[in-house]
Enzyme design. Structure first.
Site, PDB file in Angstrom:
ATOM      1  N   ASP A 148      42.382 -38.037  -2.798  1.00 36.94           N
ATOM      2  CA  ASP A 148      41.075 -37.384  -2.590  1.00 36.94           C
ATOM      3  C   ASP A 148      40.067 -38.198  -1.771  1.00 36.94           C
ATOM      4  O   ASP A 148      38.891 -38.321  -2.159  1.00 36.94           O
ATOM      5  CB  ASP A 148      40.446 -36.997  -3.947  1.00 36.94           C
ATOM      6  CG  ASP A 148      41.330 -36.050  -4.762  1.00 36.94           C
ATOM      7  OD1 ASP A 148      42.424 -35.695  -4.284  1.00 36.94           O
ATOM      8  OD2 ASP A 148      40.925 -35.671  -5.882  1.00 36.94           O
ATOM      9  N   LYS A 173      45.129 -29.362  -4.406  1.00 41.14           N
ATOM     10  CA  LYS A 173      45.124 -29.129  -5.855  1.00 41.14           C
ATOM     11  C   LYS A 173      43.770 -28.590  -6.292  1.00 41.14           C
ATOM     12  O   LYS A 173      42.796 -28.710  -5.552  1.00 41.14           O
ATOM     13  CB  LYS A 173      45.418 -30.431  -6.596  1.00 41.14           C
ATOM     14  CG  LYS A 173      44.317 -31.467  -6.388  1.00 41.14           C
ATOM     15  CD  LYS A 173      44.653 -32.775  -7.027  1.00 41.14           C
ATOM     16  CE  LYS A 173      43.599 -33.825  -6.775  1.00 41.14           C
ATOM     17  NZ  LYS A 173      42.316 -33.577  -7.441  1.00 41.14           N
ATOM     18  N   CYS A 222      40.689 -38.667 -10.853  1.00 41.47           N
ATOM     19  CA  CYS A 222      41.906 -38.204 -10.177  1.00 41.47           C
ATOM     20  C   CYS A 222      42.935 -39.302  -9.956  1.00 41.47           C
ATOM     21  O   CYS A 222      44.140 -39.036 -10.025  1.00 41.47           O
ATOM     22  CB  CYS A 222      41.532 -37.488  -8.893  1.00 41.47           C
ATOM     23  SG  CYS A 222      40.657 -35.950  -9.259  1.00 41.47           S
TER      24      CYS A 222
HETATM   25  C1  VGL Z   1      37.602 -35.626  -8.930  1.00 39.23           C
HETATM   26  C2  VGL Z   1      36.013 -34.888 -10.404  1.00 39.23           C
HETATM   27  C3  VGL Z   1      36.227 -33.586 -10.017  1.00 39.23           C
HETATM   28  C4  VGL Z   1      38.326 -36.790  -8.328  1.00 39.23           C
HETATM   29  C5  VGL Z   1      37.850 -34.330  -8.536  1.00 39.23           C
HETATM   30  O1  VGL Z   1      38.860 -36.678  -7.200  1.00 39.23           O
HETATM   31  O2  VGL Z   1      38.385 -37.852  -8.995  1.00 39.23           O
HETATM   32  N1  VGL Z   1      36.696 -35.889  -9.872  1.00 39.23           N
HETATM   33  N2  VGL Z   1      37.154 -33.321  -9.076  1.00 39.23           N
END
Ligand code: VGL
Ligand code: ZN
Length: 208
Positions: A8, A108, A153
């Site tokens: 991410d 995702k 994540c």
């Molecule tokens: C994430 C919170 C919500 C992350 C993704 O990538 O850690 N955290 N969505």
């Protein structure tokens, strides 16, 4: 096969994004060095990829504010600011990330009724993404992870990698990752280590 899994590394989780992780952008030069000189056979990246009505967004829960706990599909759920909405700039990889080097992208978090911190499966572990099968098909034996956010994540992806790919050696690259909450980061690293994730720094890879 040695793979690097980038979690991410998107605008949304960097300063200026909708769910900024402190110093999220600082990892990018390190990640690019790992991509170029880390000796990896395969570079994989995950992308948080929510529909605009995703149920983790506080905006979908009247009276709830971001970073409060709420409920989603009957389960406790952190209420997040709207972030990483599909096809928006917030969901794009950070522009400085060397995306040309990425061999496979795993999106995702597309189901509005469940969050998916892990790149491998939804938080309720019911539906899997294609990532474990892809890594098996590529005969990956070593998987190093880094990215954003360590306490969400990255941690859940590392723990799922251990469980779903039991023959793969999994390591977390600390300095190529950042987290949302300092206490959460400490706990996440302790939990990963206790469960069998190797905790390393980019130096351990780049000098090897
Ligand atoms: C994430 C919170 C919500 C992350 C993704 O990538 O850690 N955290 N969505
Ligand atoms: Zn998300």
């Amino acid at each position: 096969m040695k793979a690097l899994l980038l979690i991410d590394i998107q605008n949304g989780f960097c300063p200026g994004g909708n769910l900024p992780v402190p110093e999220g952008d600082k990892i990018i030069p390190i990640v690019n060095r790992l991509i170029e000189d880390g000796g990896y056979d395969l570079i994989v990246a995950s992308q948080d990829w929510h529909p605009e009505n995703h149920g983790s967004f506080a905006s979908r829960h009247p009276g709830k504010k971001p970073f409060e706990m709420g409920e989603l599909s009957g389960q406790p759920q952190m209420m997040w600011p709207d972030h990483c909405v599909q096809e928006t700039a917030d969901a794009e990889f950070h522009p400085d990330l060397n995306t040309d080097a990425i061999d496979f992208i795993q999106q995702k978090g597309e189901n509005p009724a469940i969050d998916s911190y892990s790149a491998f499966r939804d938080n309720d572990q019911a539906a899997v993404t294609g990532l474990a099968n892809y890594l098996r098909a590529q005969q990956v034996t070593e998987l190093d992870l880094c990215g954003l956010a360590t306490d969400y994540c990255v941690k859940f992806s590392a723990l799922d990698a251990l469980e779903m790919l039991p023959d793969v050696k999994v390591r977390f690259i600390k300095d190529a990752s950042r987290g949302i909450d300092p206490k959460g980061v400490k706990q996440a690293i302790a939990e990963m280590e206790a469960k069998g994730v190797g905790i390393i720094s980019s130096r351990d890879i780049l000098r090897a």
